[in-house]
Design a protein around this motif. Structure first.
Motif, short mmCIF file in Angstrom:
data_model
loop_
_atom_site.label_atom_id
_atom_site.label_comp_id
_atom_site.label_asym_id
_atom_site.label_seq_id
_atom_site.Cartn_x
_atom_site.Cartn_y
_atom_site.Cartn_z
N PRO A 1 97.20 46.39 97.07
CA PRO A 1 98.15 47.02 96.34
C PRO A 1 97.63 48.08 95.51
O PRO A 1 96.51 47.93 95.15
N LYS A 2 98.41 49.10 95.50
CA LYS A 2 97.84 50.19 94.56
C LYS A 2 97.76 50.07 93.16
O LYS A 2 98.35 49.17 92.47
N PHE A 3 96.52 50.59 92.60
CA PHE A 3 96.24 50.37 91.36
C PHE A 3 97.03 51.26 90.38
O PHE A 3 97.55 52.17 90.81
N SER A 4 97.11 50.62 88.88
CA SER A 4 97.65 51.55 88.06
C SER A 4 97.13 52.79 87.91
O SER A 4 95.91 53.04 87.79
N GLU A 5 97.82 53.88 87.74
CA GLU A 5 97.18 55.25 87.36
C GLU A 5 96.73 55.41 86.06
O GLU A 5 96.21 56.32 85.55
N LYS A 6 97.07 54.67 85.18
CA LYS A 6 96.71 54.46 83.58
C LYS A 6 95.35 54.28 83.51
O LYS A 6 94.91 53.22 84.10
N GLU A 7 94.45 55.17 83.14
CA GLU A 7 92.81 55.05 83.06
C GLU A 7 92.69 54.22 82.03
O GLU A 7 93.30 53.86 80.84
N ASP A 8 91.62 53.17 82.15
CA ASP A 8 91.48 52.40 81.37
C ASP A 8 89.88 51.82 81.59
O ASP A 8 89.58 50.92 82.39
N TYR A 9 88.95 52.49 80.77
CA TYR A 9 87.41 51.95 80.83
C TYR A 9 87.07 51.01 79.86
O TYR A 9 86.00 50.82 79.61
N ARG A 10 88.00 50.27 79.46
CA ARG A 10 87.93 49.14 78.42
C ARG A 10 87.32 47.95 79.49
O ARG A 10 87.98 47.26 80.17
N ALA A 11 85.98 47.27 79.02
CA ALA A 11 85.49 46.32 79.94
C ALA A 11 86.05 45.19 79.59
O ALA A 11 85.96 44.24 80.70
N ASN A 12 87.01 44.68 78.48
CA ASN A 12 87.59 43.59 78.38
C ASN A 12 88.85 43.57 78.95
O ASN A 12 89.65 42.60 79.09
#
Length: 401
Positions: free
Chosen positions: A339-350
């Motif tokens: 399934p396609k991933f969210s377009e919202k960028e999120d580089y938070r490791a947690n």
């Protein structure tokens, strides 16, 4: 008598459209008098089998709207002047800015524009798109003699959002020199890389470090994969773009993956790295037609790809309708869709979610199940061969005629 054809593109510095222009300059040279016209020739990455002409009007970084308008006017003036001298019969443009100059330039040439990315079709979803970019894009589409897209989904969106007749739009999947890819794949990799992957299960991905490549999803999925397969390593090919790579570097460190991830930068020959990998993963949040993925398929690599718009599903599961949503991992005819991933960028490791865990499980299945791995290796090469230069060239001639 040969017609005079211009391939119009902002520059010839890396990129998928630039590669297409390079191919066309060679494949069409016997049937057309070809010239490649660019706005700026300060950086050239691809070989051309024709003369390259520069308008010497490079982009102005961080310029005002007034400066940008002056820039467009100057390009239109210089290209119109060039067309009169060259007696251009056909202008085939690649990219938004080239399409604008193509349509606004004066002359009786046939104007063919191309849209190569899903996000290049403006839907009018925000103020700027609604009142500026969509009206401009719609104007360009309506004034084009033909519009070329690289996927059926893009073609559908052009017709729907710009109210364009489907007869005016041609879908042309990219073409590939499979024999040349296989030949280059046999070259040796660097000793450093060889040592890194020795006795490991190798996942690989390729693409410039830009938002659309969704590398935060790839790294988080790989983090989950390491929990169930400690032999896995990840290679990422691609150059930095506006400092975007730093985000991936930091996330890799935060996830404590430094010993399992290698960033290789831009490589002129990515195929030799594909040849030593076990699985190719595409984590993009949107695409046009993913060149690197098909090139990996030409190297017989099994594919795991997110069902992003557009390209992956048309390549990996062509029987699947454009409107059907993929809600769980799909083991398709030519590769695996998640399934396609969210377009919202999120580089938070947690912030790691179920989508990353399920993607990791699919990757691991391709790495560990030899029967499935072998099946998709064969299917990848079979599908890549369907995007041969011969079929692609036939479509390009159809477009130009």
């Amino acid at each position: 008598m040969k017609k005079n054809l211009v391939l119009l593109i902002p520059q010839m510095y890396r990129g998928g459209a630039e590669r297409v222009v390079s191919r066309l300059s060679s494949l069409l040279k016997n049937d057309y008098n070809i010239k490649v016209v660019v706005f700026d020739d300060s950086r050239i990455s691809y070989d051309l089998d024709c003369e390259i002409i520069s308008l010497n009007v490079p982009p102005q970084i961080n310029s005002t709207w007034f400066s940008k308008i002056i820039n467009v006017v100057l390009r239109v003036y210089r290209y119109s002047k060039f067309k009169r001298t060259y007696q251009t019969d056909i202008t085939y443009s690649f990219g938004d800015t080239a399409n604008i100059i193509n349509i606004l330039s004066f002359g009786n040439d046939k104007k063919i524009t191309s849209i190569r990315g899903f996000k290049r079709v403006k839907t009018g979803k925000n103020f700027t798109e609604k009142f500026i970019t969509k009206p401009v894009s719609k104007f360009i589409a309506n004034k084009s003699n033909k519009i070329v897209s690289v996927s059926e989904l893009i073609s559908y969106n052009i017709s729907y959002h710009y109210n364009i007749s489907k007869d005016k739009i041609i879908t042309s999947y990219n073409g590939y020199d499979i024999a040349n890819i296989l030949k280059k794949s046999e070259e040796n990799i660097e000793q450093e890389v060889s040592d890194f992957i020795q006795n490991k299960k190798v996942i690989i991905s390729a693409g410039t470090f830009r938002h659309e490549k969704g590398y935060w999803h790839l790294l988080k999925s790989f983090y989950e994969l390491k929990k169930i397969n400690d032999k896995a390593v990840l290679l990422i090919l691609g150059e930095d773009y506006n400092g975007e790579k730093l985000k991936s570097d930091l996330l890799t460190t935060e996830l404590k993956l430094e010993d399992s991830v290698m960033f290789l930068g831009y490589k002129k020959n990515p195929y030799k790295y594909f040849n030593v990998a076990d699985t190719y993963v595409l984590s993009s949040v949107f695409e046009g037609f993913p060149n690197a993925m098909v090139e990996a398929m030409a190297c017989s690599l099994p594919i795991v790809a997110t069902d992003c718009p557009s390209g992956p599903r048309e390549i990996l599961e062509p029987s699947l309708s454009l409107g059907k949503k993929v809600t769980e991992p799909l083991y398709g005819e030519f590769g695996c869709l998640v399934p396609k991933f969210s377009e919202k960028e999120d580089y938070r490791a947690n912030e790691i979610h179920d989508e990353h865990k399920s993607t990791a499980e699919v990757i691991n299945k391709l790495l560990t199940d030899q029967q499935i791995n072998s099946f998709y290796r064969n299917q990848s090469l079979k599908r890549a061969n369907q995007f041969s230069y011969e079929s692609w060239l036939k479509k390009q001639v159809e477009i130009l005629n």
